[in-house]
Design an enzyme around this catalytic site. Sequence first.
Site: not given
Ligand SMILES: [Zn+2]
Length: 436
Positions: A230, A59, A150, A303, A61-63, A307, A93
């Site tokens: 999560h 999980h 997600d 997770d 988030h590599l953006r 940002h 996402n």
């Molecule tokens: Zn999530």
Amino acid sequence: MTILIRRGTVIGVTTRHVADVLVRDGLVVDVAERIDAPAGTTVIEAEGCWVGPGLVDLHAHLREPGREEAETIESGARAGAVGGYSAVVAMPNTEPALDNVALVSYVLERGARSVVDVAVAGAITQGRRGELLAPMGEMARLGVRLFTDDGDGVQSASVMRRALEYAKPLGVRLAQHCEEASLVDGGSMNEGPLSGRLGLLGRAALAEEVMVLRDLALVRLTGSPLHFLHLSTRRSLDLVAAARAEGLPVTCEVAPHHFTLDEGSCATYDPTFKVHPPLRSVDDVAAVRDALINAGCDAVASDHAPHAPELKDLAFDEAPAGMLGLEHTASLTLEGLGGVDASPQRFFDLLSRGPARIAQLRRADERTTLSGHGGEVSVGEDANLVLFDPAARWRVDARRLQSRARNTPYDGRELLGRVRATIVRGRLVVNDNELV
Ligand SMILES: [Zn+2]
């Protein structure tokens, strides 16, 4: 490249023993009491370190694409390597969402040039809008084995039912972010007496539990496997444990912030502590920690949610949710497992073997050039390995992270247990806590 890991404690599924490990041409080629280093070998003294399969993150988030100012596949992979990961699953996402073959191929190609193996989770629905199913079959042919919207849960029960029915013959697994939207609308922290006192709108534990309950009913109906992302409340974990006892094909993960931080941190109004699902009550945190130790969950997932600094400078209720994870999840997991008393087998079950099984990364996959992860440290296995020193102490310094972002709630915190070295496909990518 030939690497000799000398005198490490090799952690098997049920065993631990001190040995030398020799790596050559991408494979583990010898594990023995004493191995002489051939000429030109890179020798790593590993006394006191656990030597186990490289960590696997379900999980991250590599953006990329869309939010490269926060993270890229390359910088996220570097953060993963420093955190002991040999493989990370990139969440879909992004902007646009990873809901088609072209975008999945783009991430896989970028991933193939990065320091760790990057697998992709595809979106369940087009644009993650929760309405029309994405072409999961086409993405599955590229090796995608996990699908999720997600960031949001699939809100429509009928769409989720069709997605489960569609996924089953493909041999892939759906993964759900459990929050029922109408119960979290506008909320920015856990709903309870504290959110009332702080004047912040809440996100109810009930929102998570309602969706877990609904999805368990859909799994019972369809027989299709489902992974819960999560989980953060006592009742959610109890529901999943009961479903597993019933024989339903469900797995679940927990995130480090849900067993090391509670809702009290939100009293600072510091948006670094804002995350979805939110930091929960002290009792929920105790339940998550209990699941960690007592087999109530299958994996710890970072997770990792970078940002850009200007976004995390907003007021608590306006800032985006999410915090960094890749570079300190291993240490936090050791803490959650009891620190010096932690079971090394459970540590690798949660951080490598469990997630590799769920993401189907156990074997090499030619379609994606991914190698095998989460196996034994034994002859013939792909050399994806981590050396973890369970006695080392270190302090998190947000300025020194490999991630492009700085939004870690652990800045300044002293942690026990540190990644010493990471070996990916037989290459030493991290040595002495530094990228090679
Ligand atoms: Zn999530």
